[in-house]
Design a protein around this motif. Structure first.
Motif, PDB file in Angstrom:
ATOM      1  N   MET A   1       0.849  -1.187   0.000  1.00 20.20           N
ATOM      2  CA  MET A   1       0.000   0.000   0.000  1.00 20.20           C
ATOM      3  C   MET A   1       0.890   1.243   0.000  1.00 20.20           C
ATOM      4  SD  MET A   1      -2.839   1.333   2.811  1.00 20.20           S
ATOM      5  CE  MET A   1      -3.425  -0.282   3.144  1.00 20.20           C
ATOM      6  N   SER A   2       0.548   2.199  -0.861  1.00 20.05           N
ATOM      7  CA  SER A   2       1.337   3.433  -0.953  1.00 20.05           C
ATOM      8  C   SER A   2       1.026   4.351   0.224  1.00 20.05           C
ATOM      9  CB  SER A   2       1.019   4.157  -2.260  1.00 20.05           C
ATOM     10  OG  SER A   2      -0.254   4.747  -2.199  1.00 20.05           O
ATOM     11  N   LEU A   3       1.914   5.294   0.440  1.00 21.06           N
ATOM     12  CA  LEU A   3       1.692   6.285   1.498  1.00 21.06           C
ATOM     13  C   LEU A   3       0.372   7.007   1.261  1.00 21.06           C
ATOM     14  CD1 LEU A   3       2.489   7.998   3.939  1.00 21.06           C
ATOM     15  CD2 LEU A   3       3.849   9.424   2.405  1.00 21.06           C
ATOM     16  N   LEU A   4       0.102   7.373   0.011  1.00 16.12           N
ATOM     17  CA  LEU A   4      -1.132   8.085  -0.317  1.00 16.12           C
ATOM     18  C   LEU A   4      -2.364   7.284   0.097  1.00 16.12           C
ATOM     19  CD1 LEU A   4      -2.451  10.553  -1.607  1.00 16.12           C
ATOM     20  CD2 LEU A   4      -2.259   9.416  -3.806  1.00 16.12           C
ATOM     21  N   ASP A   5      -2.339   5.989  -0.132  1.00 15.58           N
ATOM     22  CA  ASP A   5      -3.479   5.140   0.206  1.00 15.58           C
ATOM     23  C   ASP A   5      -3.619   4.885   1.708  1.00 15.58           C
ATOM     24  OD1 ASP A   5      -4.174   4.876  -2.475  1.00 15.58           O
ATOM     25  OD2 ASP A   5      -2.876   3.125  -2.736  1.00 15.58           O
ATOM     26  N   SER A   6      -2.552   5.129   2.450  1.00 13.88           N
ATOM     27  CA  SER A   6      -2.587   4.808   3.884  1.00 13.88           C
ATOM     28  C   SER A   6      -2.800   6.032   4.776  1.00 13.88           C
ATOM     29  CB  SER A   6      -1.292   4.102   4.282  1.00 13.88           C
ATOM     30  OG  SER A   6      -0.179   4.958   4.093  1.00 13.88           O
ATOM     31  N   ILE A   7      -3.037   7.195   4.177  1.00  8.97           N
ATOM     32  CA  ILE A   7      -3.263   8.404   4.981  1.00  8.97           C
ATOM     33  C   ILE A   7      -4.618   8.319   5.678  1.00  8.97           C
ATOM     34  CG2 ILE A   7      -3.604  10.912   4.913  1.00  8.97           C
ATOM     35  CD1 ILE A   7      -1.605  10.991   2.626  1.00  8.97           C
ATOM     36  N   GLN A   8      -4.622   8.662   6.953  1.00  8.90           N
ATOM     37  CA  GLN A   8      -5.870   8.753   7.711  1.00  8.90           C
ATOM     38  C   GLN A   8      -6.283  10.224   7.718  1.00  8.90           C
ATOM     39  OE1 GLN A   8      -5.633   8.076  11.934  1.00  8.90           O
ATOM     40  NE2 GLN A   8      -7.832   8.206  12.185  1.00  8.90           N
ATOM     41  N   TRP A   9      -7.462  10.498   7.174  1.00  6.98           N
ATOM     42  CA  TRP A   9      -7.967  11.867   7.058  1.00  6.98           C
ATOM     43  C   TRP A   9      -8.972  12.149   8.165  1.00  6.98           C
ATOM     44  CZ3 TRP A   9      -5.473  14.821   3.669  1.00  6.98           C
ATOM     45  CH2 TRP A   9      -4.832  14.204   2.590  1.00  6.98           C
ATOM     46  N   LYS A  10      -8.914  13.373   8.703  1.00  7.03           N
ATOM     47  CA  LYS A  10      -9.886  13.832   9.703  1.00  7.03           C
ATOM     48  C   LYS A  10     -10.316  15.243   9.337  1.00  7.03           C
ATOM     49  CE  LYS A  10      -7.984  11.434  13.758  1.00  7.03           C
ATOM     50  NZ  LYS A  10      -7.532  11.655  15.164  1.00  7.03           N
ATOM     51  N   LEU A  11     -11.615  15.496   9.340  1.00  8.71           N
ATOM     52  CA  LEU A  11     -12.164  16.837   9.148  1.00  8.71           C
ATOM     53  C   LEU A  11     -12.802  17.238  10.467  1.00  8.71           C
ATOM     54  CD1 LEU A  11     -12.751  19.176   7.145  1.00  8.71           C
ATOM     55  CD2 LEU A  11     -14.941  18.052   6.691  1.00  8.71           C
ATOM     56  N   LEU A  12     -12.222  18.254  11.116  1.00  7.69           N
ATOM     57  CA  LEU A  12     -12.617  18.595  12.476  1.00  7.69           C
ATOM     58  C   LEU A  12     -12.831  20.098  12.643  1.00  7.69           C
ATOM     59  CD1 LEU A  12      -9.851  16.471  14.255  1.00  7.69           C
ATOM     60  CD2 LEU A  12     -12.243  15.813  13.948  1.00  7.69           C
ATOM     61  N   SER A  13     -13.717  20.441  13.559  1.00  5.55           N
ATOM     62  CA  SER A  13     -13.819  21.837  13.981  1.00  5.55           C
ATOM     63  C   SER A  13     -12.714  22.086  15.010  1.00  5.55           C
ATOM     64  CB  SER A  13     -15.188  22.109  14.606  1.00  5.55           C
ATOM     65  OG  SER A  13     -15.302  21.409  15.840  1.00  5.55           O
ATOM     66  N   PHE A  14     -12.512  23.336  15.358  1.00  2.00           N
ATOM     67  CA  PHE A  14     -11.467  23.680  16.330  1.00  2.00           C
ATOM     68  C   PHE A  14     -11.687  22.931  17.641  1.00  2.00           C
ATOM     69  CE2 PHE A  14      -9.606  26.301  19.679  1.00  2.00           C
ATOM     70  CZ  PHE A  14      -8.315  26.477  19.204  1.00  2.00           C
ATOM     71  N   ASN A  15     -12.921  22.931  18.126  1.00  5.15           N
ATOM     72  CA  ASN A  15     -13.214  22.295  19.413  1.00  5.15           C
ATOM     73  C   ASN A  15     -13.100  20.781  19.373  1.00  5.15           C
ATOM     74  OD1 ASN A  15     -13.632  24.721  20.745  1.00  5.15           O
ATOM     75  ND2 ASN A  15     -15.795  24.781  20.196  1.00  5.15           N
ATOM     76  N   GLU A  16     -13.105  20.196  18.177  1.00  2.00           N
ATOM     77  CA  GLU A  16     -12.943  18.746  18.059  1.00  2.00           C
ATOM     78  C   GLU A  16     -11.474  18.320  18.004  1.00  2.00           C
ATOM     79  OE1 GLU A  16     -16.947  17.485  15.597  1.00  2.00           O
ATOM     80  OE2 GLU A  16     -15.286  18.400  14.479  1.00  2.00           O
ATOM     81  N   LEU A  17     -10.577  19.267  17.760  1.00  2.00           N
ATOM     82  CA  LEU A  17      -9.150  18.941  17.729  1.00  2.00           C
ATOM     83  C   LEU A  17      -8.675  18.555  19.130  1.00  2.00           C
ATOM     84  CD1 LEU A  17      -7.854  21.950  15.603  1.00  2.00           C
ATOM     85  CD2 LEU A  17      -7.843  19.557  14.869  1.00  2.00           C
TER      86      LEU A  17
END
Length: 159
Positions: A1-17
């Protein structure tokens, strides 16, 4: 698996960080925009904490933050929604991660604010990269903190 395929993405608001995620975001932004680009400027601009601001984070398999954007609603930086603070950590550059980061950021805007177009203030040397994402130039070159920039627009609305 390539690095690109293994990235874990998160979309968060400030308070969720988490505190660690916030630290990683701020460290990466300062390391790249202030230190690497040798550009002292007010990195912390109070936009991060806005209720509608979103932070897209990409982590490698070791849990290191290697990709980031800040996504803002219309009326904050521009009349349109905007994507800014686009960063790929040095260890992730040249692997296609920037394209994936921008596509995920564009998709987030489409989901969050489906009626909005996207405006960015891009470093001029990245003009072709953003054109590949569908952005078109809509300003002359201007200096921002001593670095040549150009405003670009991605029209998501069908006329």
């Amino acid at each position: 698996m390539s690095l690109l395929d293994s990235i874990q993405w998160k979309l968060l608001s400030f308070n969720e960080l988490s505190l660690d995620e916030l630290y990683d975001v701020l460290k990466l932004r300062v390391d790249v925009f202030v230190v690497e680009q040798n550009c002292p400027y007010p990195e912390l601009d109070n936009k991060d904490r806005l209720a509608d601001a979103k932070h897209l984070l990409g982590f490698n398999p070791q849990g290191e933050l290697i990709a980031y954007t800040r996504i803002l609603p219309a009326g904050v930086s521009y009349p349109e929604a905007s994507i800014g603070r686009v960063i790929i950590a040095e260890s992730g550059r040249g692997k296609g991660i920037a394209h994936a980061l921008m596509q995920r950021s564009i998709d987030a805007v489409k989901e969050l604010w489906p009626q909005e177009n996207i405006q960015i203030g891009a470093q001029q040397h990245l003009n072709k990269f953003y054109q590949q994402q569908g952005f078109i130039n809509n300003s002359e070159m201007y200096l921002e903190d001593g670095i040549p920039h150009i405003d670009m627009l991605l029209s998501l609305q069908q006329s």
